[in-house]
Design a protein around this motif. Sequence first.
Motif: not given
Length: 525
Positions: A352-355, A432-433, A441-442
């Motif tokens: 999990l990546w957050l912007l 994409p979230l 994020g992604s």
Amino acid sequence: MRIVGGLASGAVPRTDYWLGHMAQSTDKTLAGTRAAINPVLGEEHRVREEDLRRREAELQARQQVFTDFVENATVGLHQVGPDGTIIWANQAELRLLGYAGDEYIGRSIVDFHVDADVIADILMRLTRGEELHDYEARLRAKDGTIKHVLISSNVNTHDGKFLNTRCFTRDITEQKRADEALRQREKQLQEITDALPALVAFVDANQRYRFVNAAYERWFAVTRDQIVGKRIEELVDAVTYGNIQPSIARALAGEQVSYQAEAVSPALGVRQISATYMPQCDPDGHVMGFVALVSDVTDRKTFEDERAASEERRQRLLKITSALADAVTTAEVFEAIVDHAGAALNATSSALWLLSDDGRSLRLVRHVGYSAATARSLETLALDMEPSIPAVDAVRGGVAVWVPSQQELVRAYPHLARAVTPGRSYRVCCLPLVSNGNMLGSFGITIEEARDATEDERSFLLLVARHASQALVRLRLLEAERRSRTKADAVSRRMSVLSQASRSFGEIDIGHEQRLDKIVREVGS
């Protein structure tokens, strides 16, 4: 001399020139003959004169018949002079276009052609002495409608001089309409059959495909033009042809046949098919071929597996949504998305990546299945990084990135070749979230087995991404609520201290300096 419509102008013959010329020549001959008869020759001369009169009457009768023939023929006829002027037209021509004689004769033929380049070509060819046969053209009728015609014409000359054209005009408007209607029906049939998932074809008596729908293109992985005209055995493999040939023979013998067999699709591999062949006969009862309706029933035969898989997906989604619903802290939400969702999806790795707040980079907040080195290399990803990776592309484009195999991953992202483990079979998906149009994020996962994701799988993964996005938004709201509550509690404490201070200063027996110092310490805390 002037040029009109490609024809040199000259002496225009009278409207009835081509009929009258023959009659005038005959009259002169008869007049000369009469003048030569000597009245004193008696009975012999009288007989000759009566014979000439009889012949003249017969000639006039034949002329009247011929005139009636051309004037009242069912085919349009007209003459055009060397300057392009219409000098004569019969009734069929006038009826075809809806004009009276004085509205048509005497005008330029160019005025009635819809396509200027067509009439220019016609006149030029006739000027060169060419003959035209069934030359297609469009004429404009008096009521504005367009008539499709076939023109056959040549030129009448005298001593090498252009006198007039001889034009036959055949109306093919209804034929054109019928042809267009047929084309529309064929197009409609093609569109309808193309929309069917089943393979639909017409095979003639020589076992050649004469019609196929779009499903055949998908089945054989070639274009329609590469199928039509070929024999069945030229397209299918020998084993498949051997399986279906007996049914083909029965259909061409006039029997409707239904069967199930195994067939090999060049595009799809080994499949199970259910086919029906329906013979088509001509009016005399001879078999012209058969209509083939072939369905791929591989999925039907694995229906129970699909149903079980659907139930399994439902249970997995229930686990994911339950884990997300129970998560209230940041760590719990991240764990629910990465650990629980990844496990429910049978992922070998998930992340999990957050912007970032400035929207310029992605931060890896949790992962499962990554080595320490891999995690460090993916910890912070700039959105403008080049070359990119799937997690970044999902955020950039706002759409899911589906990579069906390791080979496709390396092809699309060559710089990742040194990071993959050769020989592994897996597929990658980065989602994409997004919530209410805001990019969060992604979420990336790796699943064993290299293949394209099915529509059900894609829908399921997108649903998981939507739930994950909602959980992240809820987490942000909870954190904002906590911060707000903390601030409110601090303000409340300070107000309580100030209230007590206000009462304290009203008591005269308390030292103000000591009280003020205590208030400052309490407010500061």
